[in-house]
Design a protein around this motif. Structure first.
Motif, PDB file in Angstrom:
ATOM      1  N   GLU A 142     -10.833   1.384   7.297  1.00  0.00           N
ATOM      2  CA  GLU A 142     -10.566   0.682   8.555  1.00  0.00           C
ATOM      3  C   GLU A 142     -10.876  -0.807   8.442  1.00  0.00           C
ATOM      4  OE1 GLU A 142      -9.149   1.918  11.249  1.00  0.00           O
ATOM      5  OE2 GLU A 142      -9.037   3.931  10.425  1.00  0.00           O
ATOM      6  N   PHE A 143     -11.738  -1.188   7.515  1.00  0.00           N
ATOM      7  CA  PHE A 143     -12.129  -2.582   7.373  1.00  0.00           C
ATOM      8  C   PHE A 143     -11.165  -3.377   6.491  1.00  0.00           C
ATOM      9  CE2 PHE A 143     -16.056  -0.293   8.283  1.00  0.00           C
ATOM     10  CZ  PHE A 143     -16.463  -0.974   9.418  1.00  0.00           C
ATOM     11  N   CYS A 144     -10.724  -2.787   5.396  1.00  0.00           N
ATOM     12  CA  CYS A 144      -9.864  -3.543   4.471  1.00  0.00           C
ATOM     13  C   CYS A 144      -8.383  -3.309   4.722  1.00  0.00           C
ATOM     14  CB  CYS A 144     -10.223  -3.239   3.025  1.00  0.00           C
ATOM     15  SG  CYS A 144      -9.420  -1.798   2.341  1.00  0.00           S
ATOM     16  N   GLY A 145      -8.044  -2.221   5.376  1.00  0.00           N
ATOM     17  CA  GLY A 145      -6.642  -1.947   5.687  1.00  0.00           C
ATOM     18  C   GLY A 145      -5.787  -1.629   4.477  1.00  0.00           C
ATOM     19  N   GLY A 146      -6.416  -1.239   3.393  1.00  0.00           N
ATOM     20  CA  GLY A 146      -5.658  -0.896   2.198  1.00  0.00           C
ATOM     21  C   GLY A 146      -5.458  -2.057   1.243  1.00  0.00           C
TER      22      GLY A 146
ATOM     23  N   GLU B  52       9.834   1.012   6.126  1.00  0.00           N
ATOM     24  CA  GLU B  52       8.813   1.666   5.308  1.00  0.00           C
ATOM     25  C   GLU B  52       7.470   0.943   5.420  1.00  0.00           C
ATOM     26  OE1 GLU B  52       8.761   4.637   3.631  1.00  0.00           O
ATOM     27  OE2 GLU B  52      10.625   4.847   4.741  1.00  0.00           O
ATOM     28  N   ALA B  53       7.498  -0.383   5.420  1.00  0.00           N
ATOM     29  CA  ALA B  53       6.257  -1.158   5.513  1.00  0.00           C
ATOM     30  C   ALA B  53       5.529  -0.867   6.825  1.00  0.00           C
ATOM     31  CB  ALA B  53       6.547  -2.646   5.385  1.00  0.00           C
ATOM     32  N   ARG B  54       6.267  -0.718   7.907  1.00  0.00           N
ATOM     33  CA  ARG B  54       5.642  -0.432   9.201  1.00  0.00           C
ATOM     34  C   ARG B  54       5.040   0.970   9.258  1.00  0.00           C
ATOM     35  NH1 ARG B  54      10.062  -3.423  10.931  1.00  0.00           N
ATOM     36  NH2 ARG B  54      11.261  -1.584  11.500  1.00  0.00           N
ATOM     37  N   LYS B  55       5.549   1.876   8.451  1.00  0.00           N
ATOM     38  CA  LYS B  55       5.012   3.243   8.402  1.00  0.00           C
ATOM     39  C   LYS B  55       3.727   3.326   7.570  1.00  0.00           C
ATOM     40  CE  LYS B  55       9.492   5.586   8.546  1.00  0.00           C
ATOM     41  NZ  LYS B  55      10.396   6.420   7.742  1.00  0.00           N
ATOM     42  N   ARG B  56       3.539   2.357   6.698  1.00  0.00           N
ATOM     43  CA  ARG B  56       2.422   2.398   5.752  1.00  0.00           C
ATOM     44  C   ARG B  56       1.100   2.135   6.471  1.00  0.00           C
ATOM     45  NH1 ARG B  56       4.148  -1.440   2.821  1.00  0.00           N
ATOM     46  NH2 ARG B  56       5.591  -0.141   1.691  1.00  0.00           N
ATOM     47  N   THR B  57       0.170   3.067   6.337  1.00  0.00           N
ATOM     48  CA  THR B  57      -1.167   2.900   6.896  1.00  0.00           C
ATOM     49  C   THR B  57      -2.188   3.374   5.868  1.00  0.00           C
ATOM     50  OG1 THR B  57      -1.423   5.121   7.832  1.00  0.00           O
ATOM     51  CG2 THR B  57      -0.264   3.486   9.197  1.00  0.00           C
ATOM     52  N   VAL B  58      -3.443   3.126   6.141  1.00  0.00           N
ATOM     53  CA  VAL B  58      -4.491   3.598   5.230  1.00  0.00           C
ATOM     54  C   VAL B  58      -4.570   5.114   5.228  1.00  0.00           C
ATOM     55  CG1 VAL B  58      -5.905   1.522   5.290  1.00  0.00           C
ATOM     56  CG2 VAL B  58      -6.257   3.282   7.017  1.00  0.00           C
ATOM     57  N   TYR B  59      -3.981   5.758   6.237  1.00  0.00           N
ATOM     58  CA  TYR B  59      -4.026   7.214   6.306  1.00  0.00           C
ATOM     59  C   TYR B  59      -2.940   7.881   5.467  1.00  0.00           C
ATOM     60  CZ  TYR B  59      -7.270   6.247   9.985  1.00  0.00           C
ATOM     61  OH  TYR B  59      -8.345   5.777  10.680  1.00  0.00           O
TER      62      TYR B  59
ATOM     63  N   GLY C 207       2.454  -2.215 -10.109  1.00  0.00           N
ATOM     64  CA  GLY C 207       3.890  -1.985 -10.147  1.00  0.00           C
ATOM     65  C   GLY C 207       4.375  -1.115  -8.996  1.00  0.00           C
ATOM     66  N   ASP C 208       3.469  -0.765  -8.098  1.00  0.00           N
ATOM     67  CA  ASP C 208       3.800   0.092  -6.956  1.00  0.00           C
ATOM     68  C   ASP C 208       3.182  -0.508  -5.704  1.00  0.00           C
ATOM     69  OD1 ASP C 208       4.243   2.127  -5.123  1.00  0.00           O
ATOM     70  OD2 ASP C 208       2.928   3.567  -6.112  1.00  0.00           O
ATOM     71  N   ILE C 209       4.004  -0.769  -4.694  1.00  0.00           N
ATOM     72  CA  ILE C 209       3.491  -1.375  -3.469  1.00  0.00           C
ATOM     73  C   ILE C 209       2.481  -0.466  -2.767  1.00  0.00           C
ATOM     74  CG2 ILE C 209       5.251  -0.551  -1.845  1.00  0.00           C
ATOM     75  CD1 ILE C 209       5.210  -3.617  -0.865  1.00  0.00           C
ATOM     76  N   ASN C 210       2.540   0.821  -3.059  1.00  0.00           N
ATOM     77  CA  ASN C 210       1.575   1.774  -2.510  1.00  0.00           C
ATOM     78  C   ASN C 210       0.451   2.094  -3.493  1.00  0.00           C
ATOM     79  OD1 ASN C 210       2.965   2.101  -0.029  1.00  0.00           O
ATOM     80  ND2 ASN C 210       4.413   3.432  -1.061  1.00  0.00           N
ATOM     81  N   GLY C 211       0.417   1.362  -4.591  1.00  0.00           N
ATOM     82  CA  GLY C 211      -0.593   1.599  -5.613  1.00  0.00           C
ATOM     83  C   GLY C 211      -1.972   1.124  -5.185  1.00  0.00           C
ATOM     84  N   THR C 212      -2.951   1.393  -6.029  1.00  0.00           N
ATOM     85  CA  THR C 212      -4.327   1.007  -5.741  1.00  0.00           C
ATOM     86  C   THR C 212      -4.867   0.175  -6.892  1.00  0.00           C
ATOM     87  OG1 THR C 212      -4.682   3.022  -4.482  1.00  0.00           O
ATOM     88  CG2 THR C 212      -6.647   1.881  -5.249  1.00  0.00           C
ATOM     89  N   ASN C 213      -5.328  -1.005  -6.570  1.00  0.00           N
ATOM     90  CA  ASN C 213      -5.998  -1.858  -7.542  1.00  0.00           C
ATOM     91  C   ASN C 213      -7.489  -1.534  -7.427  1.00  0.00           C
ATOM     92  OD1 ASN C 213      -7.399  -3.888  -8.807  1.00  0.00           O
ATOM     93  ND2 ASN C 213      -6.073  -5.519  -8.112  1.00  0.00           N
ATOM     94  N   TYR C 214      -7.997  -0.758  -8.365  1.00  0.00           N
ATOM     95  CA  TYR C 214      -9.362  -0.263  -8.270  1.00  0.00           C
ATOM     96  C   TYR C 214     -10.398  -1.374  -8.322  1.00  0.00           C
ATOM     97  CZ  TYR C 214      -7.295   4.290  -8.486  1.00  0.00           C
ATOM     98  OH  TYR C 214      -6.537   5.396  -8.196  1.00  0.00           O
ATOM     99  N   LEU C 215     -10.099  -2.467  -9.030  1.00  0.00           N
ATOM    100  CA  LEU C 215     -11.048  -3.580  -9.060  1.00  0.00           C
ATOM    101  C   LEU C 215     -11.197  -4.203  -7.682  1.00  0.00           C
ATOM    102  CD1 LEU C 215     -10.123  -5.282 -12.450  1.00  0.00           C
ATOM    103  CD2 LEU C 215     -12.077  -3.822 -11.929  1.00  0.00           C
TER     104      LEU C 215
END
Length: 97
Positions: free
Chosen positions: A48-52, A29-36, A63-71
Motif C-alpha cells: 500500500e505504501f510503494c504501490g508496486g 491494462e495499465a488502469r487494471k494493474r494494482t498491487v493486488y 523486460g516485463d512491465i509487471n515484473g519485479t525489481n527485487y533490489l
C-alpha cells in the motif's frame, strides 16, 4: 520506454488524447494493474505504501512491465522499516517525557 513499439498507445495528431487514454489497450491494462494483481506485490506488507514501484523501472530491469525489481523492493522495505523504527522510537521518547 516511450520509443518501444509495444508501448505506443496512439497518435495525438490522429486521435484525441481522451480517446487514446480511454480506448488504448495499453492504458486499459495499465488502469487494471494494482498491487493486488502483481504476483510479488500482493503478498508484500508494504504494497500500500510503494504501490508496486515504478513500472518503467520494472520494465527496463526485467523486460516485463509487471515484473519485479527485487533490489528496488529490498530498498523500499528497508527504508520503510527504518522510518517506522525511527517514528516509534521518537514517539516512545515523547511519551516518557
Amino acid at each position: 520506454m516511450m520509443h518501444e513499439p509495444n508501448m505506443l498507445a496512439g497518435n495525438i495528431k490522429a486521435q484525441e488524447l481522451s480517446k487514446i487514454y480511454h480506448q488504448s489497450p495499453l492504458f486499459i491494462e495499465a488502469r487494471k494493474r494494482t498491487v493486488y494483481n502483481l504476483p510479488e506485490c500482493k503478498k508484500c506488507t508494504f504494497k500500500e505504501f510503494c504501490g508496486g514501484g515504478c513500472r518503467a523501472i520494472q520494465a527496463s530491469e526485467t523486460g516485463d512491465i509487471n515484473g519485479t525489481n527485487y533490489l528496488e523492493c529490498i530498498y523500499i522495505r528497508k527504508s520503510f522499516r527504518k522510518q517506522m523504527w525511527n517514528y516509534f522510537q521518537k514517539s516512545k521518547k515523547e511519551v516518557l517525557i
